[in-house]
Write a protein that holds these residues in place. Sequence first.
Motif, PDB file in Angstrom:
ATOM      1  N   ILE A 268      -1.637  16.147  25.188  1.00 55.27           N
ATOM      2  CA  ILE A 268      -1.043  14.653  26.398  1.00 55.27           C
ATOM      3  C   ILE A 268       0.073  13.976  26.261  1.00 55.27           C
ATOM      4  CG2 ILE A 268      -1.648  13.694  28.098  1.00 55.27           C
ATOM      5  CD1 ILE A 268      -3.860  15.265  28.689  1.00 55.27           C
ATOM      6  N   GLY A 269       1.030  14.163  25.426  1.00 59.85           N
ATOM      7  CA  GLY A 269       1.802  13.450  25.194  1.00 59.85           C
ATOM      8  C   GLY A 269       2.017  11.360  25.283  1.00 59.85           C
ATOM      9  N   LYS A 270       2.443  10.751  24.979  1.00 61.61           N
ATOM     10  CA  LYS A 270       2.453   9.810  25.112  1.00 61.61           C
ATOM     11  C   LYS A 270       3.010   8.824  26.160  1.00 61.61           C
ATOM     12  CE  LYS A 270       6.252   8.854  21.343  1.00 61.61           C
ATOM     13  NZ  LYS A 270       6.312   8.187  20.516  1.00 61.61           N
ATOM     14  N   SER A 271       4.202  10.046  27.284  1.00 61.53           N
ATOM     15  CA  SER A 271       4.894   9.068  27.805  1.00 61.53           C
ATOM     16  C   SER A 271       4.168   9.625  29.182  1.00 61.53           C
ATOM     17  CB  SER A 271       6.360   9.652  28.400  1.00 61.53           C
ATOM     18  OG  SER A 271       6.693  11.907  28.448  1.00 61.53           O
ATOM     19  N   VAL A 272       2.853  10.644  29.055  1.00 66.32           N
ATOM     20  CA  VAL A 272       1.844  11.427  30.520  1.00 66.32           C
ATOM     21  C   VAL A 272       1.014   9.889  30.612  1.00 66.32           C
ATOM     22  CG1 VAL A 272       0.644  12.952  31.344  1.00 66.32           C
ATOM     23  CG2 VAL A 272       2.312  13.396  29.778  1.00 66.32           C
ATOM     24  N   VAL A 273       0.593  10.238  32.047  1.00 71.49           N
ATOM     25  CA  VAL A 273      -0.489   8.915  32.299  1.00 71.49           C
ATOM     26  C   VAL A 273      -1.050  10.187  33.933  1.00 71.49           C
ATOM     27  CG1 VAL A 273      -1.069   7.369  34.171  1.00 71.49           C
ATOM     28  CG2 VAL A 273       1.095   7.151  32.376  1.00 71.49           C
ATOM     29  N   ILE A 274      -2.253  10.433  33.990  1.00 71.92           N
ATOM     30  CA  ILE A 274      -3.189  10.625  33.870  1.00 71.92           C
ATOM     31  C   ILE A 274      -3.797   9.889  34.876  1.00 71.92           C
ATOM     32  CG2 ILE A 274      -4.893  12.772  34.247  1.00 71.92           C
ATOM     33  CD1 ILE A 274      -3.424  14.114  31.963  1.00 71.92           C
ATOM     34  N   ARG A 275      -4.422   9.810  36.048  1.00 73.56           N
ATOM     35  CA  ARG A 275      -5.124   9.532  36.850  1.00 73.56           C
ATOM     36  C   ARG A 275      -6.361  10.310  37.998  1.00 73.56           C
ATOM     37  NH1 ARG A 275      -4.002   5.785  34.444  1.00 73.56           N
ATOM     38  NH2 ARG A 275      -2.511   4.000  34.345  1.00 73.56           N
ATOM     39  N   GLY A 276      -8.074  10.284  37.643  1.00 78.25           N
ATOM     40  CA  GLY A 276      -9.070  11.219  37.467  1.00 78.25           C
ATOM     41  C   GLY A 276      -9.941  11.477  36.829  1.00 78.25           C
ATOM     42  N   GLU A 277      -9.860  13.420  37.400  1.00 78.31           N
ATOM     43  CA  GLU A 277     -10.670  13.336  36.395  1.00 78.31           C
ATOM     44  C   GLU A 277     -10.413  14.495  35.291  1.00 78.31           C
ATOM     45  OE1 GLU A 277     -14.574  15.513  38.195  1.00 78.31           O
ATOM     46  OE2 GLU A 277     -14.319  14.178  40.252  1.00 78.31           O
ATOM     47  N   LEU A 278     -11.004  14.752  33.621  1.00 78.54           N
ATOM     48  CA  LEU A 278     -10.329  15.594  33.355  1.00 78.54           C
ATOM     49  C   LEU A 278     -10.892  16.753  32.575  1.00 78.54           C
ATOM     50  CD1 LEU A 278      -7.411  16.653  31.505  1.00 78.54           C
ATOM     51  CD2 LEU A 278      -7.425  14.870  30.485  1.00 78.54           C
ATOM     52  N   SER A 279     -10.988  17.929  32.650  1.00 81.30           N
ATOM     53  CA  SER A 279     -12.156  18.848  32.433  1.00 81.30           C
ATOM     54  C   SER A 279     -11.741  19.715  31.606  1.00 81.30           C
ATOM     55  CB  SER A 279     -12.918  18.886  33.114  1.00 81.30           C
ATOM     56  OG  SER A 279     -12.961  19.496  33.698  1.00 81.30           O
ATOM     57  N   GLY A 280     -12.331  20.748  30.770  1.00 84.49           N
ATOM     58  CA  GLY A 280     -12.473  21.907  30.074  1.00 84.49           C
ATOM     59  C   GLY A 280     -12.362  22.526  28.929  1.00 84.49           C
ATOM     60  N   GLU A 281     -12.126  23.548  28.648  1.00 80.22           N
ATOM     61  CA  GLU A 281     -13.278  23.759  27.622  1.00 80.22           C
ATOM     62  C   GLU A 281     -12.443  24.789  25.601  1.00 80.22           C
ATOM     63  OE1 GLU A 281     -15.349  27.644  29.095  1.00 80.22           O
ATOM     64  OE2 GLU A 281     -15.674  26.290  30.730  1.00 80.22           O
ATOM     65  N   GLU A 282     -10.939  23.615  26.272  1.00 82.49           N
ATOM     66  CA  GLU A 282     -10.297  23.799  24.576  1.00 82.49           C
ATOM     67  C   GLU A 282     -10.524  22.382  24.148  1.00 82.49           C
ATOM     68  OE1 GLU A 282      -5.701  24.289  25.907  1.00 82.49           O
ATOM     69  OE2 GLU A 282      -7.331  25.997  27.106  1.00 82.49           O
ATOM     70  N   ASP A 283      -9.991  22.573  23.178  1.00 79.41           N
ATOM     71  CA  ASP A 283      -9.883  21.126  22.366  1.00 79.41           C
ATOM     72  C   ASP A 283      -8.472  21.000  22.449  1.00 79.41           C
ATOM     73  OD1 ASP A 283     -11.677  21.499  21.186  1.00 79.41           O
ATOM     74  OD2 ASP A 283     -10.837  21.858  18.577  1.00 79.41           O
ATOM     75  N   LEU A 284      -8.614  18.756  22.690  1.00 74.75           N
ATOM     76  CA  LEU A 284      -7.491  18.274  23.820  1.00 74.75           C
ATOM     77  C   LEU A 284      -6.947  17.336  22.871  1.00 74.75           C
ATOM     78  CD1 LEU A 284      -5.951  17.203  26.216  1.00 74.75           C
ATOM     79  CD2 LEU A 284      -8.134  16.342  26.581  1.00 74.75           C
ATOM     80  N   TYR A 285      -5.286  16.639  22.518  1.00 74.81           N
ATOM     81  CA  TYR A 285      -5.523  15.813  22.224  1.00 74.81           C
ATOM     82  C   TYR A 285      -4.274  14.798  23.303  1.00 74.81           C
ATOM     83  CZ  TYR A 285      -2.501  12.438  18.804  1.00 74.81           C
ATOM     84  OH  TYR A 285      -1.525  12.333  18.414  1.00 74.81           O
ATOM     85  N   ILE A 286      -4.741  13.022  22.949  1.00 73.55           N
ATOM     86  CA  ILE A 286      -4.525  12.571  24.353  1.00 73.55           C
ATOM     87  C   ILE A 286      -3.479  11.167  23.842  1.00 73.55           C
ATOM     88  CG2 ILE A 286      -4.867  11.087  25.712  1.00 73.55           C
ATOM     89  CD1 ILE A 286      -7.081  12.814  26.217  1.00 73.55           C
ATOM     90  N   ASP A 287      -2.692  11.347  23.445  1.00 73.68           N
ATOM     91  CA  ASP A 287      -1.292  10.406  23.273  1.00 73.68           C
ATOM     92  C   ASP A 287      -1.470   9.648  24.639  1.00 73.68           C
ATOM     93  OD1 ASP A 287      -0.843   9.278  20.676  1.00 73.68           O
ATOM     94  OD2 ASP A 287       0.575   9.550  20.059  1.00 73.68           O
ATOM     95  N   GLY A 288      -1.155   9.725  25.390  1.00 77.85           N
ATOM     96  CA  GLY A 288      -0.402   9.231  26.781  1.00 77.85           C
ATOM     97  C   GLY A 288      -1.800   7.844  27.717  1.00 77.85           C
ATOM     98  N   ASP A 289      -1.607   8.012  28.639  1.00 77.82           N
ATOM     99  CA  ASP A 289      -2.369   6.051  28.832  1.00 77.82           C
ATOM    100  C   ASP A 289      -3.570   6.824  30.135  1.00 77.82           C
ATOM    101  OD1 ASP A 289      -3.852   4.884  31.077  1.00 77.82           O
ATOM    102  OD2 ASP A 289      -1.311   3.936  31.255  1.00 77.82           O
ATOM    103  N   ILE A 290      -4.980   7.732  30.459  1.00 79.20           N
ATOM    104  CA  ILE A 290      -6.099   8.224  31.208  1.00 79.20           C
ATOM    105  C   ILE A 290      -6.231   6.734  31.700  1.00 79.20           C
ATOM    106  CG2 ILE A 290      -7.414  10.221  30.984  1.00 79.20           C
ATOM    107  CD1 ILE A 290      -4.569  11.338  29.989  1.00 79.20           C
ATOM    108  N   GLU A 291      -7.173   7.366  33.103  1.00 79.02           N
ATOM    109  CA  GLU A 291      -8.013   6.672  33.251  1.00 79.02           C
ATOM    110  C   GLU A 291      -8.653   7.602  34.426  1.00 79.02           C
ATOM    111  OE1 GLU A 291      -8.291   3.055  37.295  1.00 79.02           O
ATOM    112  OE2 GLU A 291      -6.432   2.978  35.143  1.00 79.02           O
ATOM    113  N   GLY A 292     -10.279   7.403  33.854  1.00 76.01           N
ATOM    114  CA  GLY A 292     -11.254   8.251  34.737  1.00 76.01           C
ATOM    115  C   GLY A 292     -12.311   8.670  33.977  1.00 76.01           C
ATOM    116  N   THR A 293     -12.057  10.237  33.910  1.00 78.45           N
ATOM    117  CA  THR A 293     -13.791  11.072  33.564  1.00 78.45           C
ATOM    118  C   THR A 293     -12.885  11.873  32.484  1.00 78.45           C
ATOM    119  OG1 THR A 293     -14.265  11.971  35.199  1.00 78.45           O
ATOM    120  CG2 THR A 293     -14.917   9.891  34.946  1.00 78.45           C
ATOM    121  N   ILE A 294     -13.036  12.204  31.336  1.00 76.93           N
ATOM    122  CA  ILE A 294     -12.807  13.524  30.591  1.00 76.93           C
ATOM    123  C   ILE A 294     -14.597  14.253  29.708  1.00 76.93           C
ATOM    124  CG2 ILE A 294     -11.883  14.517  28.576  1.00 76.93           C
ATOM    125  CD1 ILE A 294     -10.203  11.175  28.009  1.00 76.93           C
ATOM    126  N   THR A 295     -14.197  15.669  30.678  1.00 72.18           N
ATOM    127  CA  THR A 295     -15.947  16.415  29.947  1.00 72.18           C
ATOM    128  C   THR A 295     -14.493  17.575  28.994  1.00 72.18           C
ATOM    129  OG1 THR A 295     -16.564  15.197  32.231  1.00 72.18           O
ATOM    130  CG2 THR A 295     -17.499  17.550  31.062  1.00 72.18           C
TER     131      THR A 295
END
Length: 140
Positions: free
Chosen positions: A10-37
Motif C-alpha cells: 500500500i503506497g505512500k499516496s494511498v489513504v484507507i479508512r475501515g477494516e483491512l484484513s487478509g492472509e498474506e504479508d502486507l507492507y504499508i507506507d500510506g495513511d490507514i485508519e481503522g483495524t488491521i487483521t
Amino acid sequence: MKPAEGSTVIGKSVVIRGELSGEEDLYIDGDIEGTITLKESCLTIGPNARVRADISVRDVTVFGHLTGNVQATGRVDLRQSAIVNGDILAGRLCIEESAILKGSVELKLSSEAQSKSSTAVATPSASVEASAPLFSQPQA
C-alpha cells in the motif's frame, strides 16, 4: 526500506479508512485508519506510514508512525524511526535505539510454545512512556 518479495504493498499516496484484513504479508507506507487483521501474516509499517489502527497480526515491523494497540502472536520489531502510541501484547519485542514507545507492554508465549514448556513461565510486563531513546549509551 524495501518491501519483502511477495508482499502486498500500500503506497505512500494511498489513504484507507475501515477494516483491512487478509492472509498474506502486507507492507504499508500510506495513511490507514481503522483495524488491521493479518492473523497468520506479517505487517510492515513503512517509514512514510501514518497508521491509526488496532492491529492483530503474527509479526509486525514498524518504521513509521503507529497509534493504536498491537496484538502479535509472534514478534513486534520497533526500528529506530518508529513512533508508537499504544499498548503491545506480543510473544517477543525488539526495540532499536531511538525508537519511541508510549504505552504498556505485555509479553506472552504462544500457546504452542507454552505446551512445549514443562516449567512455569513468568509473564514479563512493563509500562513504558518515553520521548527519548529507551536505552542510552553511558557517558564517558
